[in-house]
Write a protein that holds these residues in place. Sequence first.
Motif, PDB file in Angstrom:
ATOM      1  N   GLY A 149      34.985  -6.688  -4.289  1.00  9.02           N
ATOM      2  CA  GLY A 149      34.443  -7.205  -3.240  1.00  9.02           C
ATOM      3  C   GLY A 149      33.286  -8.050  -3.499  1.00  9.02           C
ATOM      4  O   GLY A 149      32.682  -8.875  -2.719  1.00  9.02           O
ATOM      5  N   ALA A 150      32.390  -7.180  -4.504  1.00  4.36           N
ATOM      6  CA  ALA A 150      30.967  -7.877  -4.831  1.00  4.36           C
ATOM      7  C   ALA A 150      31.047  -8.485  -6.243  1.00  4.36           C
ATOM      8  O   ALA A 150      30.096  -9.262  -6.540  1.00  4.36           O
ATOM      9  CB  ALA A 150      30.160  -6.453  -4.846  1.00  4.36           C
ATOM     10  N   LEU A 151      32.121  -8.906  -6.648  1.00  9.33           N
ATOM     11  CA  LEU A 151      32.181  -9.704  -7.966  1.00  9.33           C
ATOM     12  C   LEU A 151      31.877 -11.220  -7.535  1.00  9.33           C
ATOM     13  O   LEU A 151      31.489 -11.826  -8.490  1.00  9.33           O
ATOM     14  CB  LEU A 151      33.484  -9.485  -8.456  1.00  9.33           C
ATOM     15  N   PRO A 152      32.474 -11.671  -6.378  1.00 13.34           N
ATOM     16  CA  PRO A 152      32.163 -13.171  -6.236  1.00 13.34           C
ATOM     17  C   PRO A 152      30.884 -13.699  -6.685  1.00 13.34           C
ATOM     18  O   PRO A 152      30.780 -14.799  -7.421  1.00 13.34           O
ATOM     19  CB  PRO A 152      32.705 -13.238  -4.534  1.00 13.34           C
ATOM     20  N   PRO A 153      29.764 -13.250  -6.087  1.00 15.35           N
ATOM     21  CA  PRO A 153      28.270 -13.532  -6.422  1.00 15.35           C
ATOM     22  C   PRO A 153      28.345 -13.368  -7.925  1.00 15.35           C
ATOM     23  O   PRO A 153      27.474 -14.289  -8.510  1.00 15.35           O
ATOM     24  CB  PRO A 153      27.517 -12.644  -5.503  1.00 15.35           C
ATOM     25  N   LEU A 154      28.580 -12.409  -8.496  1.00 18.47           N
ATOM     26  CA  LEU A 154      28.368 -12.208 -10.023  1.00 18.47           C
ATOM     27  C   LEU A 154      29.168 -13.314 -10.773  1.00 18.47           C
ATOM     28  O   LEU A 154      28.778 -13.827 -11.754  1.00 18.47           O
ATOM     29  CB  LEU A 154      29.028 -10.769 -10.451  1.00 18.47           C
ATOM     30  N   ILE A 155      30.635 -13.626 -10.298  1.00 17.59           N
ATOM     31  CA  ILE A 155      31.351 -14.451 -10.935  1.00 17.59           C
ATOM     32  C   ILE A 155      30.881 -16.052 -10.912  1.00 17.59           C
ATOM     33  O   ILE A 155      30.625 -16.673 -11.811  1.00 17.59           O
ATOM     34  CB  ILE A 155      32.845 -14.627 -10.341  1.00 17.59           C
TER      35      ILE A 155
END
Length: 291
Positions: A149-155
Amino acid sequence: MIWRDLIKLVKLRLTFLVVFSASISFLIGSQVPSEHNPLGVINWLNWAKLIIGGFLITGAANGFNEIIEKDLDRLMTRTADRPLPAGRMTNGQALVLSLLMGIFGTYLLGSLNLLTGFLSVFAIILYAFAYTPLKQKSPISVFVGAIPGALPPLIGYVAAYPKIDDIALILFGIQFIWQFPHFWAIAWVLDDDYKLAGFRLLPTGRRDRMSAVVAFIFTLVLVPVSLLPTFYHHGGYFVGGVSLVFSLVFLYQAFMLMRNLDIKSAKTLMFGSFLYLPVVQLMFLFDFIGK
């Protein structure tokens, strides 16, 4: 009708929020000078690839999730009308659509750089095949689900700046911690429906004071985490001030849930979470651009 079922399969509103988060982080990452982008210029073609690829990847993960949970979705009021439990779409049709979205989305994101593609595949696997089956077993599923759930901003960030640096980790950290009060507020509101499917999502598995206290603690942790852009000099006092105000309002909403232990307070916290994240991310972007 076909389009309506497709929209439900990919969970359009959730997918939109994921893509929004990734796109904001892409714009932030584009401002960081790199070997391939020394002037910090936004590549709008890559931005479009990220949006389309991110939409497809998220839609694929949601599709796999609904295939696995078809029988459970049939038990819950809010999910019974989804295309699979309602019988308007077969498992095979959903699987083909999800695979196509996953393959094409991975291709688009992988064409930006290999790290972006790898993180996208990791997000699908963790969400669909770790978080999803854990939802019936233990509240620890929320912690597992918070990672994809927190990977989108990292991606989104590494799609523009292909390294995981402190800015990338800050973007990940804010969204990671935010998810706990956000998701537990939703779980509190929908607890009766979730229990029909055997989901154990609140910290104690029940609407009790300890669940509310745990949600409050994570909201409290979010206050200093939201100030990390200013602390590490990636944002000025403007983003710090706005983040602090919204974090304190969010904290107050979590406190009211802890005090009242009712669905009304949980709904207030839930809607507060919907506002909190995009505001903080947008302020980080605007402040970063204005540096």
